[in-house]
Scaffold this motif. Structure first.
Motif, PDB file in Angstrom:
ATOM      1  N   THR A  46       8.884  15.689 -21.557  1.00  0.00           N
ATOM      2  CA  THR A  46       7.446  15.819 -21.396  1.00  0.00           C
ATOM      3  C   THR A  46       6.819  16.066 -22.754  1.00  0.00           C
ATOM      4  OG1 THR A  46       5.690  16.955 -20.165  1.00  0.00           O
ATOM      5  CG2 THR A  46       7.498  18.305 -20.981  1.00  0.00           C
ATOM      6  N   SER A  47       5.534  15.824 -22.862  1.00  0.00           N
ATOM      7  CA  SER A  47       4.849  15.932 -24.141  1.00  0.00           C
ATOM      8  C   SER A  47       4.393  17.360 -24.383  1.00  0.00           C
ATOM      9  CB  SER A  47       3.655  14.987 -24.185  1.00  0.00           C
ATOM     10  OG  SER A  47       2.909  15.156 -25.383  1.00  0.00           O
ATOM     11  N   THR A  48       4.377  17.751 -25.641  1.00  0.00           N
ATOM     12  CA  THR A  48       3.851  19.052 -26.038  1.00  0.00           C
ATOM     13  C   THR A  48       2.342  19.026 -26.239  1.00  0.00           C
ATOM     14  OG1 THR A  48       4.233  18.561 -28.383  1.00  0.00           O
ATOM     15  CG2 THR A  48       6.021  19.650 -27.161  1.00  0.00           C
ATOM     16  N   GLY A  49       1.720  17.856 -26.100  1.00  0.00           N
ATOM     17  CA  GLY A  49       0.296  17.731 -26.372  1.00  0.00           C
ATOM     18  C   GLY A  49      -0.027  17.434 -27.812  1.00  0.00           C
ATOM     19  N   THR A  50       0.976  17.452 -28.689  1.00  0.00           N
ATOM     20  CA  THR A  50       0.817  17.143 -30.114  1.00  0.00           C
ATOM     21  C   THR A  50       1.756  15.996 -30.446  1.00  0.00           C
ATOM     22  OG1 THR A  50       0.314  19.467 -30.575  1.00  0.00           O
ATOM     23  CG2 THR A  50       0.884  18.075 -32.448  1.00  0.00           C
ATOM     24  N   LEU A  51       1.204  14.851 -30.805  1.00  0.00           N
ATOM     25  CA  LEU A  51       2.006  13.646 -31.012  1.00  0.00           C
ATOM     26  C   LEU A  51       3.001  13.816 -32.148  1.00  0.00           C
ATOM     27  CD1 LEU A  51       2.517  10.721 -30.175  1.00  0.00           C
ATOM     28  CD2 LEU A  51       0.740  10.015 -31.779  1.00  0.00           C
ATOM     29  N   SER A  52       2.594  14.421 -33.256  1.00  0.00           N
ATOM     30  CA  SER A  52       3.504  14.578 -34.391  1.00  0.00           C
ATOM     31  C   SER A  52       4.645  15.530 -34.058  1.00  0.00           C
ATOM     32  CB  SER A  52       2.733  15.082 -35.611  1.00  0.00           C
ATOM     33  OG  SER A  52       2.075  16.316 -35.319  1.00  0.00           O
ATOM     34  N   LEU A  53       4.400  16.537 -33.219  1.00  0.00           N
ATOM     35  CA  LEU A  53       5.476  17.435 -32.801  1.00  0.00           C
ATOM     36  C   LEU A  53       6.426  16.734 -31.846  1.00  0.00           C
ATOM     37  CD1 LEU A  53       6.758  20.235 -32.846  1.00  0.00           C
ATOM     38  CD2 LEU A  53       5.164  20.926 -31.039  1.00  0.00           C
ATOM     39  N   LEU A 115     -10.682  16.824 -23.858  1.00  0.00           N
ATOM     40  CA  LEU A 115     -10.183  15.471 -24.107  1.00  0.00           C
ATOM     41  C   LEU A 115     -11.078  14.764 -25.117  1.00  0.00           C
ATOM     42  CD1 LEU A 115      -9.275  14.353 -20.484  1.00  0.00           C
ATOM     43  CD2 LEU A 115      -7.675  14.803 -22.343  1.00  0.00           C
ATOM     44  N   ALA A 116     -10.451  14.089 -26.066  1.00  0.00           N
ATOM     45  CA  ALA A 116     -11.200  13.341 -27.076  1.00  0.00           C
ATOM     46  C   ALA A 116     -11.621  11.998 -26.513  1.00  0.00           C
ATOM     47  CB  ALA A 116     -10.357  13.147 -28.334  1.00  0.00           C
ATOM     48  N   GLU A 117     -12.784  11.548 -26.931  1.00  0.00           N
ATOM     49  CA  GLU A 117     -13.287  10.260 -26.491  1.00  0.00           C
ATOM     50  C   GLU A 117     -12.592   9.146 -27.258  1.00  0.00           C
ATOM     51  OE1 GLU A 117     -17.446  10.230 -26.989  1.00  0.00           O
ATOM     52  OE2 GLU A 117     -17.838  11.857 -25.547  1.00  0.00           O
ATOM     53  N   PRO A 118     -12.197   8.066 -26.584  1.00  0.00           N
ATOM     54  CA  PRO A 118     -11.533   6.960 -27.291  1.00  0.00           C
ATOM     55  C   PRO A 118     -12.489   6.277 -28.249  1.00  0.00           C
ATOM     56  CG  PRO A 118     -12.013   6.336 -25.030  1.00  0.00           C
ATOM     57  CD  PRO A 118     -12.328   7.807 -25.152  1.00  0.00           C
ATOM     58  N   ASP A 119     -11.957   5.868 -29.381  1.00  0.00           N
ATOM     59  CA  ASP A 119     -12.743   5.181 -30.417  1.00  0.00           C
ATOM     60  C   ASP A 119     -12.815   3.705 -30.053  1.00  0.00           C
ATOM     61  OD1 ASP A 119     -14.103   4.448 -32.622  1.00  0.00           O
ATOM     62  OD2 ASP A 119     -12.604   5.087 -34.086  1.00  0.00           O
ATOM     63  N   SER A 120     -13.899   3.325 -29.384  1.00  0.00           N
ATOM     64  CA  SER A 120     -14.043   1.935 -28.921  1.00  0.00           C
ATOM     65  C   SER A 120     -14.234   0.968 -30.076  1.00  0.00           C
ATOM     66  CB  SER A 120     -15.219   1.826 -27.943  1.00  0.00           C
ATOM     67  OG  SER A 120     -16.415   2.272 -28.561  1.00  0.00           O
ATOM     68  N   LYS A 121     -14.848   1.434 -31.174  1.00  0.00           N
ATOM     69  CA  LYS A 121     -15.088   0.531 -32.297  1.00  0.00           C
ATOM     70  C   LYS A 121     -13.795   0.098 -32.954  1.00  0.00           C
ATOM     71  CE  LYS A 121     -19.665   2.422 -33.365  1.00  0.00           C
ATOM     72  NZ  LYS A 121     -20.510   3.057 -34.410  1.00  0.00           N
ATOM     73  N   SER A 122     -12.914   1.091 -33.210  1.00  0.00           N
ATOM     74  CA  SER A 122     -11.648   0.731 -33.856  1.00  0.00           C
ATOM     75  C   SER A 122     -10.770  -0.067 -32.923  1.00  0.00           C
ATOM     76  CB  SER A 122     -10.929   2.010 -34.301  1.00  0.00           C
ATOM     77  OG  SER A 122     -10.641   2.828 -33.181  1.00  0.00           O
ATOM     78  N   LYS A 123     -10.881   0.193 -31.626  1.00  0.00           N
ATOM     79  CA  LYS A 123     -10.054  -0.556 -30.678  1.00  0.00           C
ATOM     80  C   LYS A 123     -10.499  -2.005 -30.575  1.00  0.00           C
ATOM     81  CE  LYS A 123      -8.287  -0.313 -25.961  1.00  0.00           C
ATOM     82  NZ  LYS A 123      -8.309   0.439 -24.679  1.00  0.00           N
ATOM     83  N   GLY A 156      -6.139   8.575 -26.007  1.00  0.00           N
ATOM     84  CA  GLY A 156      -7.321   9.114 -25.385  1.00  0.00           C
ATOM     85  C   GLY A 156      -7.476   8.711 -23.938  1.00  0.00           C
ATOM     86  N   ASP A 157      -6.617   7.821 -23.414  1.00  0.00           N
ATOM     87  CA  ASP A 157      -6.723   7.424 -22.035  1.00  0.00           C
ATOM     88  C   ASP A 157      -6.356   8.593 -21.142  1.00  0.00           C
ATOM     89  OD1 ASP A 157      -6.946   6.078 -19.731  1.00  0.00           O
ATOM     90  OD2 ASP A 157      -5.139   4.842 -19.981  1.00  0.00           O
ATOM     91  N   CYS A 164       0.979  11.325 -23.805  1.00  0.00           N
ATOM     92  CA  CYS A 164       0.401  12.345 -24.683  1.00  0.00           C
ATOM     93  C   CYS A 164      -1.073  12.045 -24.863  1.00  0.00           C
ATOM     94  CB  CYS A 164       1.122  12.372 -26.034  1.00  0.00           C
ATOM     95  SG  CYS A 164       0.500  13.623 -27.184  1.00  0.00           S
ATOM     96  N   HIS A 165      -1.923  12.946 -24.419  1.00  0.00           N
ATOM     97  CA  HIS A 165      -3.355  12.762 -24.531  1.00  0.00           C
ATOM     98  C   HIS A 165      -3.840  13.210 -25.916  1.00  0.00           C
ATOM     99  CE1 HIS A 165      -2.776  12.679 -20.177  1.00  0.00           C
ATOM    100  NE2 HIS A 165      -3.945  12.055 -20.088  1.00  0.00           N
ATOM    101  N   SER A 166      -5.041  12.793 -26.240  1.00  0.00           N
ATOM    102  CA  SER A 166      -5.681  13.194 -27.477  1.00  0.00           C
ATOM    103  C   SER A 166      -6.757  14.219 -27.150  1.00  0.00           C
ATOM    104  CB  SER A 166      -6.300  11.976 -28.175  1.00  0.00           C
ATOM    105  OG  SER A 166      -6.939  12.363 -29.371  1.00  0.00           O
TER     106      SER A 166
END
Length: 393
Positions: A46-53, A115-123, A156-157, A164-166
């Motif tokens: 399971t995820s710790t909630g921190t992607l780098s960890l 929860l962070a909003e997904p960056d639609s521009k970069s996507k 961010g989904d 793992c959420h953002s």
């Protein structure tokens, strides 16, 4: 000697049982939300909630179920507490049961990152990769790349398929995003400074044993597919723990019992514990035993602030994540006698650093020294020499 053609069912003879056709095995159930098999050995993680960890934890791309993680922090900062909030918020969004030890649950619920909003521009700006230009790599690493989303747009989904959420620490997690439960545990017995109010006799059951009994009751009453996360912030802190809890007999029994629960419920339970190294240094025997009874041990060493340092550039293109501390990896989960668990990687040897940002969270990366200023620039700005009428003085 007679020869029989292969893949031919032999006829039934007296005293001989004819082989039966293999029965169709029922389809395997999908893993619970927020759980996926480890790309290293297939264990549920399971995820710790921190992607780098998650990427640091022994090649499992997450915290394996049935394991514990002890995070020690030097100084008076609370970076470890931030990791715990990401860990708790990830569990609540995924629908897990989060057990909070010591702290009031109302205080923690109000301080969880949103929860962070997904960056639609970069996507939208990123073109879809062509099929013929796709790099052909081993299926193992290809599956890991697809299952471990990278970037804020993928993380961010808010769907259940997201591992793992953002999160954004400038926001707060709304009750509408709660799919799990935040369950308080029995009080750890906060110390009383009024000597007259203290009872003369010791209680029948210590607070640490009451916590183990409470967790065991909850695990026995839950479904086998329920995932539980135990959060123990600042264990043995005088602010939340009574003086009797700091006795080695009480602490080590608590860690032994917690380890037994992890091994018994190896597909349902994970634990993350933080410890203030300023009060309990690693040189003490009690802390060393606590480390031995934990599956993974990390140490956070915040860097002191540099007086007179220039502010970071405002331009996003020139922005550089300044390290705010060092990260030492003392141990990671190892499952068999051949090693594994990251012991063969360079995580133990290379110097790691971490930095905290609002949208990226706690980012762990290899530590590198900042670039030094050129001597020529200093000489040009120094008023040691003056020029007057073309003559140097």
């Amino acid at each position: 000697m007679s020869f029989v053609k292969r893949n031919t069912v032999l006829s039934a003879r007296p005293g001989r049982v004819a082989p039966t056709a293999p029965q169709a095995t029922p389809g395997k159930l999908a893993p619970p939300p927020g759980v996926r098999p480890s790309p290293l050995d297939g264990r549920p993680t399971t995820s710790t909630g921190t992607l780098s960890l998650d990427q640091l934890l022994a090649g499992h791309s997450g915290l394996p179920l049935g394991t514990s993680l002890l995070i020690e922090e030097q100084g008076t900062t609370d970076f470890a507490g931030t990791l715990l909030r990401y860990y708790g918020a990830e569990g609540l969004v995924q629908g897990h049961h989060v057990h909070l030890v010591g702290y009031p649950p109302e205080y923690w619920r109000r301080n969880l990152p949103g929860l962070a909003e997904p960056d639609s521009k970069s996507k939208a700006s990123q073109p879809a990769p062509a099929q013929e230009e796709k790099m052909k790599i081993a299926w193992r690493y290809e599956a890991l790349g697809n299952s471990a989303p990278s970037g804020s747009a993928a993380r961010g989904d808010a769907s259940q398929n997201t591992f793992c959420h953002s999160f954004d620490i400038t926001k707060r997690l709304l009750p509408a995003s709660f799919k799990g439960t935040l369950q308080p545990t029995p009080s750890t017995g906060a110390p009383s400074f009024d000597l007259r109010a203290q009872p003369k006799s010791q209680p029948a059951q210590s607070p640490l044993k009451a916590i183990i009994k409470h967790l065991q009751t909850k695990l026995e009453a839950s479904s086998p597919r329920d995932i539980h996360r135990v959060i123990i912030p600042n264990i043995l802190s005088p602010e939340f723990y009574a003086q009797g809890c700091t006795q080695p007999s009480e602490v080590l029994q608590f860690f032994h019992a917690l380890r037994a629960l992890l091994r018994k419920y190896s597909t349902q339970l994970t634990v993350i514990i933080t410890l203030q190294a300023l009060l309990f240094p690693r040189s003490s025997g009690l802390v060393r035993w606590m480390e031995l009874l934990s599956d993974g041990v990390l140490e956070l060493i915040p860097l002191p602030a540099t007086p007179g340092a220039a502010p970071p550039p405002k331009s996003s293109s020139e922005k550089v994540d300044t390290p705010q501390g060092l990260l030492k990896v003392h141990s990671l989960p190892i499952y068999h006698e051949k090693g594994g668990g990251g012991a063969e990687t360079s995580s133990f040897r290379e110097a790691l650093s971490f930095s905290l940002s609002a949208t990226k969270g706690l980012n762990i990366k290899p530590y590198s020294l900042p670039p030094m200023m050129e001597e020529d620039d200093k000489k040009e700005k120094s008023p040691a020499s003056t020029v007057k009428d073309g003559i140097d003085f």
